[in-house]
Enzyme design. Structure first.
Site, PDB file in Angstrom:
ATOM      1  N   LYS A  29      -5.576  33.576  32.289  1.00  0.00           N
ATOM      2  CA  LYS A  29      -6.257  32.493  32.321  1.00  0.00           C
ATOM      3  C   LYS A  29      -7.877  32.263  32.354  1.00  0.00           C
ATOM      4  O   LYS A  29      -8.601  31.592  31.733  1.00  0.00           O
ATOM      5  CB  LYS A  29      -5.617  31.409  33.178  1.00  0.00           C
ATOM      6  N   ASP A  40     -10.410  24.279  35.707  1.00  0.00           N
ATOM      7  CA  ASP A  40      -9.587  25.360  35.972  1.00  0.00           C
ATOM      8  C   ASP A  40      -8.585  24.941  37.231  1.00  0.00           C
ATOM      9  O   ASP A  40      -8.927  23.888  38.076  1.00  0.00           O
ATOM     10  CB  ASP A  40     -10.378  26.508  36.503  1.00  0.00           C
ATOM     11  N   GLU A  41      -7.495  25.374  37.356  1.00  0.00           N
ATOM     12  CA  GLU A  41      -6.221  25.195  38.471  1.00  0.00           C
ATOM     13  C   GLU A  41      -6.159  23.466  38.428  1.00  0.00           C
ATOM     14  O   GLU A  41      -6.266  22.926  39.506  1.00  0.00           O
ATOM     15  CB  GLU A  41      -6.991  25.632  39.733  1.00  0.00           C
TER      16      GLU A  41
END
Length: 775
Positions: free
Chosen positions: A33, A225-226
């Site tokens: 990712k 992100d995340e």
């Protein structure tokens, strides 16, 4: 085709090439990712999107730096510098530096870390004369943090009868007043804590539409992100900023959502498709990190969760060895197994210490592991302990530097006003604090005009305070012409801080001096790095960088390869060739504190999934049958997660034991001991083996005439020669006399099942039981 696109599989490439509109990338563990997010940003820049119009939010400084470096390799370092990329807190701090004046904050506001916040709350609780046992500063801070992350301001709190009632029921009726005082004191000191960086950004974007419009127009493309780890406050900021263009790309894995305890809301990623229309979905399901056995073992566990997004992680990697499972009798034996296994793998496979990680659910589990590693002379490093920047000598030095930048910083001032000692006592500091609150001024403002305020301080103390102010003002003047390192070096020498540490003379004192020297080295390195990158190298920027540093960012440099020991929460985002996951027992992992609801249990299962997927080549799972908890030795039951892994992916290093069925819902100790008749002892004669369920009480009949009995102490040496046998009557120092029903295991692992008159049947490890043979 661009070179970087050739390094992507079809799913990754599709996500990178997508340009406009909302999109979600569901990225399984080890599916690349970070590469996709990096190349997507680089591709946008290659498509003539101005980097100033791209906002990328991450959860660690390390991740942001790595991504920026990779992007620079594709598009050049000059353009990469123009990206708005960093952690949520660092990016929003940057915005607040520019726009905070709308809210009444100076551009040089201080960022309080947890220790600063706890110290301030301790002062407030003391001034309000509250019971510190009921109002524990850390618990109060945690409560305030949850308020802020849920956008419950002081005003909202007092308008919510349920919150007020909840705090009354918890015997903390003054929580609202403490919250109000804390916010007021932070504001007066020109300071924000970590949660304020999110709360105040939300306030800024809500109360000032022109500011919101400015940043909506600037951030035409937003990448997060995340996303599964975002809390409510972060979610609202991202939604507000993305509302105009809706070119938002979120990346995450619902199976790795493990931060609910700090406010993360898994619903943010689960409901993304409801928040935006025409969402494009991309799935990254190929795992590049782990062997097939590890991937499939992890899949077989996480599929038990009911709340999840649809995906199936797979890999083209080799099958690899099966996941190894080890059962030990005690936690000490578990530690010895881990240390011996690492030692053997290092020797046989020529591996380095850095190839290994030991993961556990709680920090307390590290003790037995550390003991075993030390005995094998294996070097290790514990993450999540005391950060370099949290050490007292470092905090003291930084407090001086903070005070130069922001004289209103009350916590920094209190920390150094009498360190090194200059004769300014606690009573004087308390008087200054009370006066500052009364006159609604900062303490430093009072100190610069002592004669204008009625503070009841004698002449000698006034002289000392004036000398302190003169010294700080001198440093401020020097800071205008010197760089950050030169100023810090001057402060350390002229305050006599180093001399004070050197006077200690102990090894600890020497270590503290070395730590301060390391801080100075760090400042020098920071300046050089910033100059090379043509970025801000000011003292103010260094202090902000330190305040926002994570555990991994702030560690002292050490090139010695070491085994990594850490909790599973800290391991997220990392990977190691060999991973040991210890303490897989019910009520430990899953935690007894996290099994009250299905959502809590599912988060524990996701935590185990994260732990298992950190392994690249080999994973070991271990559990102990007994473990000390709160000073008591308790019997342990294997974790349900072990049962949830398909057996075909496991290799048992010890025989898989069928545990006895027990009532897990009631602790048998609450019923006390079973009533017994008067106990008499007799030397056992040939008898039929006792069946476990045959009797409900214990009775031993002695011979009519008892002669003098010779007691035999069971030592470690004769224990291994089987001096103790089934049928023996033995005596235990705590449980008294009992009959040996069965013995299992060999050598140091021998255990006996003994029926004691006082407490019933107990299983004891003979190596430590200290039994005396009666007959």
């Amino acid at each position: 085709m661009s070179t970087y696109l050739k390094n992507l599989n079809e799913s990754q490439k599709a996500a990178v090439l997508h340009k406009n509109g909302p999109m979600i990338i569901i990225a399984g563990a080890g599916s690349g990712k970070t590469r996709v997010l990096t190349y997507r940003i680089a591709h946008l820049m290659n498509q003539k999107i101005d980097p100033f119009n791209i906002l990328a939010l991450t959860f660690t400084n390390k991740a942001a730096r790595e991504m920026k470096n990779r992007i620079a390799e594709v598009v050049g370092s000059s353009e990469a510098k123009n990206l708005w990329m960093g952690t949520f807190h660092s990016v929003f701090a940057r915005i607040l530096r520019s726009e905070g004046h709308h809210l009444g904050y100076p551009s040089n506001f201080t960022i309080y870390d947890t220790q600063d916040a706890v110290r301030l709350l301790s002062s407030i609780i003391k001034e309000m004369q509250l019971d510190k046992d009921k109002y524990k500063p850390k618990q109060v801070l945690s409560r305030i943090s949850s308020f802020k992350n849920s956008l419950i301001t002081v005003k909202a709190y007092f308008n919510d009868p349920e919150l007020i009632e909840a705090d009354k029921m918890a015997h903390r009726p003054k929580m609202g007043e403490i919250y109000h005082q804390y916010v007021e004191r932070c504001f007066k000191a020109g300071a924000m804590d970590f949660d304020d960086l999110l709360l105040r950004t939300n306030e800024l974007l809500t109360r000032f539409p022109a500011v919101l419009a400015k940043y909506q127009d600037r951030f035409k493309y937003i990448l997060v992100d995340e996303y599964q780890d975002t809390n409510h406050s972060q979610y609202l900021i991202v939604r507000a900023l993305a509302d105009r263009f809706q070119n938002i790309c979120v990346v995450g894995d619902d199976s790795q959502s493990i931060y609910a305890f700090r406010g993360a809301n898994i619903q943010n990623i689960l409901n993304f498709q409801r928040d935006y229309e025409n969402v494009d979905i991309f799935k990254l399901e190929q795992n590049y990190r782990s062997t097939n056995n590890i991937v499939q073992a992890a899949n077989s566990v996480i599929e038990k969760n009911k709340t999840k997004l649809d995906k199936e992680v797979w890999t083209e990697n080799s099958a690899g060895p099966k996941v190894k499972v080890m059962r030990t009798y005690t936690e000490a034996e578990e530690g010895r197994f881990v240390a011996s296994s690492i030692f053997e793998n290092k020797m046989n496979l020529q591996l380095k210490n850095s190839d290994f990680a030991i993961l556990y659910r709680t920090n307390a589990q590290s003790r037995a592991i550390e003991d075993a590693l030390r005995k094998k002379d294996i070097k290790y490093k514990i993450y999540g302990g005391l950060s370099f920047y949290q050490r007292k000598e470092i905090k003291d030095t930084l407090a001086y530097l903070r005070l130069l930048i922001n004289p209103k910083d009350e916590e920094a001032l209190k920390r150094v006003i009498n360190y090194p000692a200059r004769g300014i006592g606690t009573t004087t500091i308390d008087k200054l604090s009370v006066a500052a609150n009364h006159y609604k001024k900062s303490i430093f403002e009072l100190l610069t005009n002592l004669n204008n305020y009625d503070i009841n301080i004698n002449g000698g103390t006034k002289t000392k305070l004036n000398n302190f102010v003169t010294m700080i003002q001198h440093f401020q003047i020097e800071a205008q012409s010197k760089n950050a390192f030169e100023v810090a070096d001057l402060v350390v020498k002229q305050t006599r801080l180093i001399r004070d540490l050197e006077s200690d003379g102990t090894p600890e004192g020497v270590s503290k001096v070395e730590n301060v020297q390391e801080l100075l080295n760090g400042i020098k390195d920071f300046i050089e790095e910033q100059k090379q990158k043509e970025e801000d190298d000011s003292l103010a920027f260094f202090l902000e960088d330190v305040a926002l540093a994570t555990d991994f960012d702030s560690e002292k440099k050490d090139d010695t390869p070491r085994i990594s020991l850490m909790t599973i929460h800290l391991a997220k985002g990392l990977e190691f060739p060999y991973v040991y996951i210890v303490g897989l027992e019910e009520n430990l992992f899953p935690s007894a504190m996290s099994m009250n609801t299905r959502s809590e249990l599912e988060e524990e299962r996701r935590l185990f999934y994260v732990a298992l997927t950190r392994a690249e080549q080999q994973a070991y799972l271990s559990y102990a049958q007994t473990r000390y908890r709160w000073g008591k030795l308790v019997d342990c039951e294997p974790s349900r997660f072990l049962e949830e892994i398909d057996d075909k992916y496991l290799e048992y290093l010890t025989e898989k034991r069928q545990e006895p069925v027990q009532n897990k819902y009631i602790n048998e100790d609450i019923f006390g001991s079973v009533p017994q008749n008067k106990i008499r002892f007799k030397k056992p004669i040939q008898r039929t083996p006792i069946k476990k369920a045959a009797t409900a009480k214990v009775e031993f009949r002695p011979p009519k005439k008892l002669k003098k009995i010779t007691k035999t102490k069971v030592s470690n040496s004769n224990l291994f020669d089987n001096n103790i046998t089934v049928g023996n009557i033995v005596e235990h120092t705590k449980f008294g006399k009992g009959e040996v029903l069965s013995i299992e295991g060999t050598g140091a692992n021998q255990k006996a099942e003994i029926r004691f008159a006082s407490v019933g049947v107990k299983k004891l490890l003979l190596q430590f039981a200290k039994l005396t043979i009666i007959s």
